[in-house]
Each structure stands twice: as structure tokens, then as C-alpha cells.
Design a protein around this motif. Structure first.
Motif, PDB file in Angstrom:
ATOM      1  N   VAL A  74       0.851  -1.187   0.000  1.00  0.00           N
ATOM      2  CA  VAL A  74       0.000   0.000   0.000  1.00  0.00           C
ATOM      3  C   VAL A  74       0.887   1.238   0.000  1.00  0.00           C
ATOM      4  CG1 VAL A  74      -1.837   1.242   1.192  1.00  0.00           C
ATOM      5  CG2 VAL A  74      -1.756  -1.258   1.285  1.00  0.00           C
ATOM      6  N   HIS A  75       0.695   2.086  -1.007  1.00  0.00           N
ATOM      7  CA  HIS A  75       1.453   3.329  -1.105  1.00  0.00           C
ATOM      8  C   HIS A  75       0.571   4.464  -0.593  1.00  0.00           C
ATOM      9  CE1 HIS A  75       4.584   1.327  -3.433  1.00  0.00           C
ATOM     10  NE2 HIS A  75       3.616   0.756  -4.129  1.00  0.00           N
ATOM     11  N   PHE A  76       1.011   5.105   0.476  1.00  0.00           N
ATOM     12  CA  PHE A  76       0.192   6.111   1.131  1.00  0.00           C
ATOM     13  C   PHE A  76       0.543   7.533   0.718  1.00  0.00           C
ATOM     14  CE2 PHE A  76      -0.393   2.787   4.511  1.00  0.00           C
ATOM     15  CZ  PHE A  76      -1.740   2.617   4.274  1.00  0.00           C
ATOM     16  N   GLN A  77       1.447   7.704  -0.265  1.00  0.00           N
ATOM     17  CA  GLN A  77       1.752   9.066  -0.653  1.00  0.00           C
ATOM     18  C   GLN A  77       0.496   9.720  -1.219  1.00  0.00           C
ATOM     19  OE1 GLN A  77       3.065   6.391  -2.040  1.00  0.00           O
ATOM     20  NE2 GLN A  77       3.277   6.522  -4.251  1.00  0.00           N
ATOM     21  N   GLU A  78       0.342  11.009  -0.942  1.00  0.00           N
ATOM     22  CA  GLU A  78      -0.857  11.707  -1.359  1.00  0.00           C
ATOM     23  C   GLU A  78      -0.893  11.857  -2.875  1.00  0.00           C
ATOM     24  OE1 GLU A  78      -1.620  15.310   0.631  1.00  0.00           O
ATOM     25  OE2 GLU A  78      -1.402  14.488   2.632  1.00  0.00           O
ATOM     26  N   SER A  79      -2.101  11.810  -3.419  1.00  0.00           N
ATOM     27  CA  SER A  79      -2.260  11.959  -4.852  1.00  0.00           C
ATOM     28  C   SER A  79      -1.925  13.373  -5.280  1.00  0.00           C
ATOM     29  CB  SER A  79      -3.701  11.617  -5.258  1.00  0.00           C
ATOM     30  OG  SER A  79      -4.600  12.470  -4.577  1.00  0.00           O
ATOM     31  N   ARG A  80      -1.325  13.481  -6.443  1.00  0.00           N
ATOM     32  CA  ARG A  80      -1.000  14.790  -6.975  1.00  0.00           C
ATOM     33  C   ARG A  80      -2.204  15.330  -7.729  1.00  0.00           C
ATOM     34  NH1 ARG A  80       5.019  13.668  -9.567  1.00  0.00           N
ATOM     35  NH2 ARG A  80       6.060  13.066  -7.622  1.00  0.00           N
ATOM     36  N   GLN A  81      -2.480  16.584  -7.539  1.00  0.00           N
ATOM     37  CA  GLN A  81      -3.593  17.191  -8.242  1.00  0.00           C
ATOM     38  C   GLN A  81      -3.315  18.665  -8.461  1.00  0.00           C
ATOM     39  OE1 GLN A  81      -7.218  17.547  -5.884  1.00  0.00           O
ATOM     40  NE2 GLN A  81      -6.113  16.833  -4.104  1.00  0.00           N
ATOM     41  N   TYR A  82      -3.847  19.176  -9.558  1.00  0.00           N
ATOM     42  CA  TYR A  82      -3.701  20.586  -9.880  1.00  0.00           C
ATOM     43  C   TYR A  82      -5.013  21.280  -9.546  1.00  0.00           C
ATOM     44  CZ  TYR A  82      -3.442  24.872 -12.573  1.00  0.00           C
ATOM     45  OH  TYR A  82      -3.458  26.182 -12.958  1.00  0.00           O
ATOM     46  N   VAL A  83      -4.931  22.341  -8.768  1.00  0.00           N
ATOM     47  CA  VAL A  83      -6.113  23.075  -8.344  1.00  0.00           C
ATOM     48  C   VAL A  83      -6.049  24.482  -8.928  1.00  0.00           C
ATOM     49  CG1 VAL A  83      -7.467  23.890  -6.390  1.00  0.00           C
ATOM     50  CG2 VAL A  83      -6.189  21.749  -6.203  1.00  0.00           C
ATOM     51  N   ASP A  84      -7.074  24.867  -9.685  1.00  0.00           N
ATOM     52  CA  ASP A  84      -7.115  26.208 -10.248  1.00  0.00           C
ATOM     53  C   ASP A  84      -7.158  27.254  -9.146  1.00  0.00           C
ATOM     54  OD1 ASP A  84      -7.078  25.350 -12.852  1.00  0.00           O
ATOM     55  OD2 ASP A  84      -9.253  25.152 -12.978  1.00  0.00           O
ATOM     56  N   SER A  85      -6.537  28.397  -9.415  1.00  0.00           N
ATOM     57  CA  SER A  85      -6.496  29.452  -8.403  1.00  0.00           C
ATOM     58  C   SER A  85      -7.877  30.021  -8.124  1.00  0.00           C
ATOM     59  CB  SER A  85      -5.554  30.573  -8.862  1.00  0.00           C
ATOM     60  OG  SER A  85      -5.993  31.114 -10.100  1.00  0.00           O
ATOM     61  N   TRP A  86      -8.805  29.866  -9.055  1.00  0.00           N
ATOM     62  CA  TRP A  86     -10.155  30.389  -8.849  1.00  0.00           C
ATOM     63  C   TRP A  86     -11.137  29.293  -8.404  1.00  0.00           C
ATOM     64  CZ3 TRP A  86      -7.754  30.626 -13.668  1.00  0.00           C
ATOM     65  CH2 TRP A  86      -8.125  29.629 -14.568  1.00  0.00           C
ATOM     66  N   SER A  87     -10.599  28.119  -8.039  1.00  0.00           N
ATOM     67  CA  SER A  87     -11.474  27.048  -7.591  1.00  0.00           C
ATOM     68  C   SER A  87     -12.158  27.446  -6.282  1.00  0.00           C
ATOM     69  CB  SER A  87     -10.682  25.760  -7.378  1.00  0.00           C
ATOM     70  OG  SER A  87     -11.503  24.765  -6.797  1.00  0.00           O
ATOM     71  N   PRO A  88     -13.456  27.301  -6.183  1.00  0.00           N
ATOM     72  CA  PRO A  88     -14.160  27.662  -4.951  1.00  0.00           C
ATOM     73  C   PRO A  88     -14.162  26.557  -3.899  1.00  0.00           C
ATOM     74  CG  PRO A  88     -15.739  26.985  -6.602  1.00  0.00           C
ATOM     75  CD  PRO A  88     -14.391  26.903  -7.258  1.00  0.00           C
TER      76      PRO A  88
END
Length: 540
Positions: free
Chosen positions: A150-164
Motif C-alpha cells: 500500500v502506497h500512502f503518498q498523497e495523490s497529486r492534483q492541480y487546483v485552479d487558483s479560482w477554484s471555490p
């Protein structure tokens, strides 16, 4: 005449006030949405309002959001469009590449490269005509390994600067337990979106269920206590209030797993990593009232037909650290009695079981927090400072600290560089001289990956890695243990701690058993390539 002057002054003041108000309005508008609307006019803007008017079922059973063209746009819609336009324009801004960074990048790339042509014996040469067969078998073994890892490293994700969307980055829950998904909310939209539009948040997971602990008026919850939940409301404050009562319930049969909660609001998405795992038990050691070395450190070694030098080692330990327990793992063909040493535990093994098998046996009998390993042909001196090593591990949190040999500049401090690969060919492991950085507060110590076979270790962590007892490691092995520990413990090398090496070349029986030529190294290389999923093994 005076009346005329008053009228002129009054008119001037009115114009000044009006112009000031107009200027203030424009400044206020530009501050909220910096690009003027005249620049937006020629652009055809798609509908951006996250308003749900209907739901369609797709073939895979997941619901999708269908949008409709909005005739009127809110200030929020215009600002989002402007920000997207400004982000696109940013790519046209000129730049000048920094030569110094390119040089640094090239140097780092050269140090961490995995060039198949650099290896003297890459896997395809070692296995020869059987390389294709071995690669397929190794692929099956790799799948078994990944299935239980089991790999527990957090998933990478891109979040827009205007995401609410606001949300937590990662949570942990024990099997069968419940944890609160605190922090999920739709932010900064209340002043831009009318209450006439429906707001909807969809949440889903795989190994658990999503359940609400309370109900909020004017909010519709669909799928409560399932793995797919939808929360909708016309009032964004009520919607966020409902999300405050959201919990994740671990219902999977797996007691060690990783799940993800996917959150979606309109076109905005977020992922929350969930670690399903028992909280580990503590394993603590009492350092005693006096913090003596003999109460916290055990000396361990392995011997084979070298009793004269072994006795010198035991005598030197008793000279400088009286009362310290010594564990000897012995796989000699003929045993000698060591019962005259009261602080020595002598464990007899089957003949010639090997180097790592002996280390494992000795380590398995350690009951102190730390152990000190050295070969049986080494002896303690005045500079064998076990107290320093013990304090170093206490203060820094490192797991292993190594020393060096007396009258030698050799510290055997080396670094590993592992470049994994997703292909069936395997990755690359290179070994090179040197350390990383000097450790603050300890000017004689540097961080590294491999140290000489004179080291103190934290018992529990080293025992969890262990020493591979395969026969290919029976005659000579050391750095392979540190390769197994990559990413699992921190290693340091200190030049102020020394032992003396006794050169004993007269033992013909030992030399014959130890030095077997290149045959054992050939089999060791084949074993490492398969076991560690490697294609290259580089030693620089």
C-alpha cells in the motif's frame, strides 16, 4: 455678479464630486475584476455558471452535469473569464533562460541518470538468452508485490487558483471506524451567485461510505450512507452547513488500504486521500535512571573459524565498556567454548550458513534499544565512543550511525541513487562515493546512505528491514542491506568514532571459505537483478 460666481463655483463642485464618484466606481470594478469589460467584448464567452438543471445517466452508471446557456452573466462569471484570459496571456510574456540553472540541471541529471550503456553487466547480458523469460516471470512477481503493498503518498492534483472548493489534504481512519471530513465547503461564491440557481456538490469514494450526522433545512441529500452522495441547495450557506456534518465510514474488508474521496462542484474537482490503517503500537525502551551504555547498547558480531581475533574483540569491549552484553553468531565447522565470558551469548549455527544469516540471528536476540555491529576481526580502542553514537541517535532521530577504521581515511560513506521504472526492463541502482550534508550540531557527522561495517543502529527499525539470508549473500555482503533500507531509515557517518582492524591472513580455512572467486558474485548479480527489479547496477 456674486450670484453668477456662486453658480459657477457650485457647478464646478458638482462636476468634481461626480467625476470623483465615477472614478471610484471604475477603480472598485477594476479591483474586483482587473481587466476592463471593453477588452472582453469581442470574445465569445462560454457559460461558466455552475448551475445544474438536469442529470443524465451515462453507460457506466455515473451521473454527469448538463449545462444550459445563461443569457445573463453575473460578475463572478465575468471575473472567471477574465482570469482565464489573463492566464492564457501569461504564456506570451517573454523570458530569458538562466544559464546557471541549466548547468545545475545538467549536473543533477548526470548524477541521477540511468544510462543502460553505463553498466558493465546489465541484466540482458547477465541472463543472456533467458532474459525474456526472466523478465516475464519478474513481471508476475512484481504484480504480486504491488498487490500487497500500500502506497500512502498523497495523490497529486492541480487546483485552479479560482477554484471555490475548500477541502482537507489527507485523512487517516482505522478499519471499520469513522472520521469527519472536516473542511469541505464551497467558498467565496455567495456574493456572486443568486439564490435562484441550484448549487450541487457530488462526493464519491470506493472503500467506504459517506454519511451525514445531521440534516439542514432547504438542502437535498441523495445517496446518504453510500459511496456516491449528492448535496444540493439553492442557498450556498445551507449547502456549506450541510457539508460540515459529513463523515467517512470505512466499511471495506481491507485493514490496510488507501481510498480517495472525489469532490466535484460544477467543473471544479478535488481529491481527498484516505489512509485506512490501524494506528501502530509503541515499542519503547527504558533508558534507566543512569542512562548507562551497558543498559542501552548490545554489541553483536558474527564469526567463522576466527576465535583468536574474536577473543581479542571481546576483551577490548570488556576493557572499555565493562558489562555490555555481547552476542556472537557462530557458523564455524568446529566450535570453541566461550563460556568463560559471562557477558557473551554464544549462538551456534549450522556450518557456513553465511554472513547475513548470522547478522539476522544476532540481531534477533537484541533486547536493548540500540546495537553496535562490527566484524569479528576488529577491536575497540579509546576512540570507540559508543556513548557519542548513542547520544547522536537520541538527539537527531537517525536510525544508523557509522564509524571508521583506525589510521585510515576510509569511512566508506557512499550514496545510492535509485531510478525506478514502470517498464518490465526494471530500474537502475547506482552507488557512488560521498555524503550529502554535514548534520547540524555534529560537525564530524554527515548524512549518507551506506556506512562501513562498523555502525550503531536502532534495533526495531533495522530489524524491520533485516538482512537477506539468501545463500548468495553467505560469503560477502554489506551494501545490499542498505539498498533494502532505502527510504526506510536515515543513515549518518561520523569520523570521530573508530575501531582497529586486525589483519589476519594466516587462517587458511577461513580464507578458503570466504574467497570463492567470481562465481558467487555472478549468482549474486542475477539474484539482485530479479529481486530488486533492476536492469542496471552501477558502481562509480
Amino acid at each position: 455678479m456674486q450670484v453668477l460666481w456662486r453658480q459657477m463655483i457650485t457647478g464646478t463642485l458638482v462636476l468634481v464630486v461626480v467625476n470623483t464618484l465615477v472614478a471610484f466606481i471604475y477603480l472598485w470594478r477594476d479591483a474586483r475584476c482587473p481587466l476592463s469589460r471593453r477588452e472582453q467584448a469581442p470574445i465569445s464567452r462560454p457559460p461558466l455558471r455552475p448551475c445544474v438543471v438536469s442529470r443524465d445517466q451515462t453507460e457506466d452508471g455515473l451521473s454527469t452535469i448538463r449545462r444550459t446557456q445563461n443569457i445573463s452573466r453575473t460578475f463572478y462569471d465575468e471575473c472567471v473569464m477574465v482570469r482565464k484570459l489573463r492566464q492564457d496571456e501569461q504564456g506570451n510574456v517573454p523570458f530569458v533562460t538562466r544559464t546557471a540553472f541549466q548547468q545545475t540541471l545538467s549536473q543533477v541529471g548526470a548524477q541521477h541518470s540511468c544510462n543502460q550503456n553505463d553498466a558493465t553487466q546489465p541484466a540482458r547480458i547477465v541472463f543472456g538468452s533467458r532474459w525474456k523469460e526472466i523478465r516475464e516471470r519478474r513481471h508476475v512477481a512484481k504484480n504480486r508485490y504491488n498487490n500487497r503493498t500500500v502506497h500512502f503518498q498523497e495523490s497529486r492534483q492541480y487546483v485552479d487558483s479560482w477554484s471555490p472548493l475548500s477541502y482537507p489534504t489527507g485523512l487517516r481512519v482505522s478499519p471499520g471506524n469513522i472520521t469527519k471530513l472536516e473542511g469541505i465547503r464551497v467558498a467565496w461564491l455567495d456574493e456572486y451567485i443568486s439564490d435562484a440557481w441550484l448549487k450541487e456538490v457530488r462526493l464519491s469514494c470506493h472503500l467506504g461510505s459517506l454519511v451525514f450526522s445531521a440534516e439542514v433545512p432547504d438542502v437535498t441529500v441523495t445517496g446518504d450512507n453510500t459511496s456516491d452522495v449528492t448535496v444540493s441547495s439553492f442557498d450556498i450557506h445551507h449547502l456549506n452547513r450541510q457539508l460540515e456534518f459529513l463523515y467517512y465510514h470505512s466499511v471495506s474488508e481491507k485493514t490496510l488500504a488507501r481510498d480517495e474521496v472525489h469532490v466535484q462542484f460544477g467543473s471544479h474537482k478535488a481529491t481527498i486521500a484516505i489512509r485506512i490503517q490501524h494506528f501502530p503500537m509503541f515499542h519503547l525502551y527504558d533508558h534507566g535512571e543512569d542512562n548507562f551504555v551497558k543498559d542501552r547498547v548490545t554489541v553483536i558480531t558474527k564469526t567463522y573459524l576466527r576465535y583468536p581475533v574474536l577473543r581479542k574483540l571481546i576483551d577490548s569491549v570488556n576493557k572499555y565498556f565493562s558489562g555490555v552484553k555481547i552476542i556472537v553468531a557462530d557458523d564455524s565447522d568446529k566450535f570453541e567454548d566461550l563460556s568463560d565470558y559471562k557477558n557473551v551469548d554464544h549462538y551456534r549455527m549450522p556450518a557456513q550458513k553465511g554472513w547475513f544469516a548470522g547478522r539476522n540471528l544476532a540481531l534477533s536476540q537484541v533486547t536493548t534499544e540500540y546495537f553496535f555491529w562490527l566484524d569479528d576481526d576488529m577491536v575497540f580502542t579509546e576512540k570507540t565512543d559508543l556513548k557519542f553514537m548513542m547520544n547522536f541517535l537520541d538527539e537527531t532521530g537517525y536510525h544508523i550511525v557509522g564509524g571508521r577504521l583506525e589510521d585510515s581515511e576510509l569511512t566508506f560513506a557512499q550514496r545510492y541513487d535509485y531510478v525506478p521504472s514502470n517498464t518490465d526492463d526494471g530500474g537502475c541502482l547506482s552507488r557512488k562515493e560521498g555524503s550529502y550534508k554535514v548534520i547540524p550540531g555534529f560537525p564530524t557527522c554527515t548524512s549518507t546512505d551506506i556506512v562501513l561495517n562498523v555502525f550503531m543502529g536502532e534495533t526495531q527499525t533495522v530489524r524491520s528491514v533485516g538482512f537477506e539470508p539468501n545463500p548468495v549473500y553467505a560469503r560477502a555482503a554489506h551494501s545490499e542491506f542498505f539498498a533494502d533500507g532505502l527510504g526506510r531509515f536515515r543513515v549518518a557517518s561520523c569520523t570521530n568514532v573508530e575501531v582497529k582492524h586486525l589483519s589476519d591472513t594466516s587462517n587458511r580455512h577461513y580464507n578458503k571459505a570466504r574467497h570463492t572467486g567470481g562465481t558467487i558474485n555472478y549468482y549474486k548479480l542475477k539474484y539482485i537483478y530479479f529481486r530488486n527489479n533492476l536492469f542496471n547496477l552501477l558502481i562509480k
